[in-house]
Scaffold this motif. Structure first.
Motif, PDB file in Angstrom:
ATOM      1  N   GLN A  63       2.155   4.820  -4.682  1.00  6.26           N
ATOM      2  CA  GLN A  63       1.014   4.393  -3.884  1.00  6.26           C
ATOM      3  C   GLN A  63      -0.272   4.517  -4.695  1.00  6.26           C
ATOM      4  OE1 GLN A  63       0.796   6.228  -0.035  1.00  6.26           O
ATOM      5  NE2 GLN A  63       2.990   6.017   0.338  1.00  6.26           N
ATOM      6  N   LYS A  64      -1.254   3.699  -4.346  1.00  2.00           N
ATOM      7  CA  LYS A  64      -2.543   3.714  -5.030  1.00  2.00           C
ATOM      8  C   LYS A  64      -3.655   3.799  -3.985  1.00  2.00           C
ATOM      9  CE  LYS A  64      -0.697   2.651  -9.127  1.00  2.00           C
ATOM     10  NZ  LYS A  64       0.707   2.913  -8.765  1.00  2.00           N
ATOM     11  N   LEU A  65      -4.715   4.491  -4.347  1.00  2.00           N
ATOM     12  CA  LEU A  65      -5.891   4.582  -3.495  1.00  2.00           C
ATOM     13  C   LEU A  65      -7.063   3.940  -4.221  1.00  2.00           C
ATOM     14  CD1 LEU A  65      -5.628   8.292  -2.273  1.00  2.00           C
ATOM     15  CD2 LEU A  65      -4.845   6.224  -1.090  1.00  2.00           C
ATOM     16  N   ILE A  66      -7.770   3.052  -3.535  1.00  2.39           N
ATOM     17  CA  ILE A  66      -8.987   2.449  -4.068  1.00  2.39           C
ATOM     18  C   ILE A  66     -10.157   3.238  -3.494  1.00  2.39           C
ATOM     19  CG2 ILE A  66     -10.332   0.342  -4.350  1.00  2.39           C
ATOM     20  CD1 ILE A  66      -7.482   0.150  -5.465  1.00  2.39           C
ATOM     21  N   LEU A  67     -10.949   3.878  -4.366  1.00  6.92           N
ATOM     22  CA  LEU A  67     -12.084   4.685  -3.937  1.00  6.92           C
ATOM     23  C   LEU A  67     -13.379   4.082  -4.456  1.00  6.92           C
ATOM     24  CD1 LEU A  67      -9.594   6.800  -4.952  1.00  6.92           C
ATOM     25  CD2 LEU A  67     -11.121   8.402  -3.833  1.00  6.92           C
ATOM     26  N   ASP A  68     -14.474   4.280  -3.704  1.00  8.09           N
ATOM     27  CA  ASP A  68     -15.765   3.804  -4.176  1.00  8.09           C
ATOM     28  C   ASP A  68     -16.403   4.847  -5.094  1.00  8.09           C
ATOM     29  OD1 ASP A  68     -16.881   5.778  -2.560  1.00  8.09           O
ATOM     30  OD2 ASP A  68     -17.561   4.384  -1.019  1.00  8.09           O
ATOM     31  N   ALA A  69     -17.633   4.589  -5.522  1.00  2.00           N
ATOM     32  CA  ALA A  69     -18.300   5.474  -6.476  1.00  2.00           C
ATOM     33  C   ALA A  69     -18.594   6.849  -5.895  1.00  2.00           C
ATOM     34  CB  ALA A  69     -19.595   4.824  -6.965  1.00  2.00           C
ATOM     35  N   SER A  70     -18.584   6.979  -4.569  1.00  2.00           N
ATOM     36  CA  SER A  70     -18.833   8.264  -3.908  1.00  2.00           C
ATOM     37  C   SER A  70     -17.545   8.979  -3.517  1.00  2.00           C
ATOM     38  CB  SER A  70     -19.701   8.051  -2.657  1.00  2.00           C
ATOM     39  OG  SER A  70     -20.947   7.475  -2.997  1.00  2.00           O
ATOM     40  N   ASP A  71     -16.419   8.508  -4.055  1.00  4.37           N
ATOM     41  CA  ASP A  71     -15.099   9.096  -3.791  1.00  4.37           C
ATOM     42  C   ASP A  71     -14.627   8.894  -2.356  1.00  4.37           C
ATOM     43  OD1 ASP A  71     -14.540   9.841  -6.346  1.00  4.37           O
ATOM     44  OD2 ASP A  71     -15.104  11.948  -6.099  1.00  4.37           O
ATOM     45  N   ASN A  72     -15.153   7.896  -1.679  1.00  5.43           N
ATOM     46  CA  ASN A  72     -14.648   7.550  -0.359  1.00  5.43           C
ATOM     47  C   ASN A  72     -13.454   6.605  -0.519  1.00  5.43           C
ATOM     48  OD1 ASN A  72     -16.813   8.878   1.131  1.00  5.43           O
ATOM     49  ND2 ASN A  72     -18.112   7.211   0.369  1.00  5.43           N
ATOM     50  N   THR A  73     -12.345   6.925   0.121  1.00 10.23           N
ATOM     51  CA  THR A  73     -11.178   6.057   0.047  1.00 10.23           C
ATOM     52  C   THR A  73     -11.408   4.821   0.906  1.00 10.23           C
ATOM     53  OG1 THR A  73      -9.723   7.963  -0.279  1.00 10.23           O
ATOM     54  CG2 THR A  73      -8.689   5.899   0.386  1.00 10.23           C
ATOM     55  N   LEU A  74     -11.208   3.645   0.309  1.00  8.67           N
ATOM     56  CA  LEU A  74     -11.433   2.380   1.003  1.00  8.67           C
ATOM     57  C   LEU A  74     -10.129   1.701   1.407  1.00  8.67           C
ATOM     58  CD1 LEU A  74     -14.202   0.911  -1.320  1.00  8.67           C
ATOM     59  CD2 LEU A  74     -14.513   2.270   0.757  1.00  8.67           C
ATOM     60  N   ILE A  75      -9.166   1.696   0.482  1.00  6.05           N
ATOM     61  CA  ILE A  75      -7.903   0.991   0.692  1.00  6.05           C
ATOM     62  C   ILE A  75      -6.752   1.846   0.170  1.00  6.05           C
ATOM     63  CG2 ILE A  75      -6.562  -1.090   0.163  1.00  6.05           C
ATOM     64  CD1 ILE A  75      -9.204  -2.551  -0.332  1.00  6.05           C
ATOM     65  N   ARG A  76      -5.669   1.894   0.927  1.00  4.95           N
ATOM     66  CA  ARG A  76      -4.440   2.521   0.452  1.00  4.95           C
ATOM     67  C   ARG A  76      -3.419   1.422   0.212  1.00  4.95           C
ATOM     68  NH1 ARG A  76       0.422   5.012   2.589  1.00  4.95           N
ATOM     69  NH2 ARG A  76      -0.162   4.339   4.692  1.00  4.95           N
ATOM     70  N   LEU A  77      -2.878   1.365  -1.004  1.00  9.37           N
ATOM     71  CA  LEU A  77      -1.892   0.365  -1.383  1.00  9.37           C
ATOM     72  C   LEU A  77      -0.497   0.980  -1.332  1.00  9.37           C
ATOM     73  CD1 LEU A  77      -3.690  -1.230  -4.463  1.00  9.37           C
ATOM     74  CD2 LEU A  77      -3.688  -2.035  -2.091  1.00  9.37           C
ATOM     75  N   VAL A  78       0.387   0.341  -0.595  1.00  5.60           N
ATOM     76  CA  VAL A  78       1.745   0.852  -0.412  1.00  5.60           C
ATOM     77  C   VAL A  78       2.740  -0.171  -0.966  1.00  5.60           C
ATOM     78  CG1 VAL A  78       3.459   1.633   1.256  1.00  5.60           C
ATOM     79  CG2 VAL A  78       1.019   2.063   1.670  1.00  5.60           C
ATOM     80  N   PRO A  79       3.550   0.215  -1.977  1.00 12.13           N
ATOM     81  CA  PRO A  79       4.551  -0.711  -2.508  1.00 12.13           C
ATOM     82  C   PRO A  79       5.737  -0.833  -1.571  1.00 12.13           C
ATOM     83  CG  PRO A  79       4.745   1.414  -3.588  1.00 12.13           C
ATOM     84  CD  PRO A  79       3.551   1.511  -2.654  1.00 12.13           C
ATOM     85  N   LEU A  80       6.260  -2.038  -1.450  1.00 17.11           N
ATOM     86  CA  LEU A  80       7.448  -2.278  -0.649  1.00 17.11           C
ATOM     87  C   LEU A  80       8.603  -2.620  -1.595  1.00 17.11           C
ATOM     88  CD1 LEU A  80       5.725  -4.321   2.217  1.00 17.11           C
ATOM     89  CD2 LEU A  80       6.174  -1.858   2.115  1.00 17.11           C
TER      90      LEU A  80
END
Length: 200
Positions: A63-80
């Motif tokens: 899994q991958k997490l996309i975070l902004d410059a303030s370390d806020n998580t925006l999107i969680r990527l889940v592989p299928l």
């Protein structure tokens, strides 16, 4: 950065008339650490970074997490399965609705292609909202909406007496006018280059 301007993620888009560049590179914290992927502007200002997801699920390491410059998580990527992914919007550490689904339709040594379905509208026979294709080896990925190019990646090189490419773990993402979903573009680029040597 398009046309020599500067901006921050909160000010996106900087100017709807001009393309906007982000620069992708892998930051190594230490020789024993895999580091993370960062997306910056031409001045080195951080816009996004990519971390590994944390979950008790067995696929957590993928899994991958996309975070902004303030370390806020925006999107969680889940592989299928078979190169398919789902992206979930995250707000205040609480996961929200499904943001998009990605299906890989071609995967060869020289080419990769994906269909992207926005929201939860991945119905049988439904036409993809976006398409993504290119060559991971060449760091070439183009995202389309219909016949229009939303964004594309490219290798960078220096100019001088001897032109040479900048290391392959650094490349450019150009987002074109008319598409303001910057975090979505970042997430799709992460999916396209997943499992490449320079990647996490």
């Amino acid at each position: 950065m398009g046309m020599g301007t500067t901006t921050t993620p909160d000010e996106w888009p900087p100017n709807a008339e001009f393309p906007f560049d982000l620069f992708v590179w892998k930051k190594h914290r230490a020789f024993w650490d895999v580091g993370n992927i960062q997306f910056t502007d031409s001045f080195g200002n951080l816009f996004f970074r990519v971390d590994r997801g944390q979950s008790p699920d067995s696929s957590a390491h993928s899994q991958k997490l996309i975070l902004d410059a303030s370390d806020n998580t925006l999107i969680r990527l889940v592989p299928l399965v078979k190169g398919s992914w789902q992206g979930f919007m995250v707000n205040d550490t609480e996961e929200k609705e499904l943001m998009f689904s990605v299906n890989r339709t071609l995967n060869t040594f020289t080419s990769r292609e994906f269909d992207i379905f926005l929201g939860d509208g991945h119905g049988e026979g439904k036409e993809a909202d976006l398409k993504m294709k290119g060559s991971a080896f060449k760091r070439s990925c183009t995202i389309y909406k219909g016949n229009s190019i939303v964004a594309e990646t490219s290798l960078m090189y220096t100019l001088g007496f001897r032109k040479h490419f900048i290391p392959r773990n650094r490349f450019r993402v150009t987002i074109f006018p008319g598409f303001a979903e910057l975090s979505l573009v970042v997430a799709l680029v992460v999916i396209f280059f997943d499992k490449r040597k320079f990647w996490i």
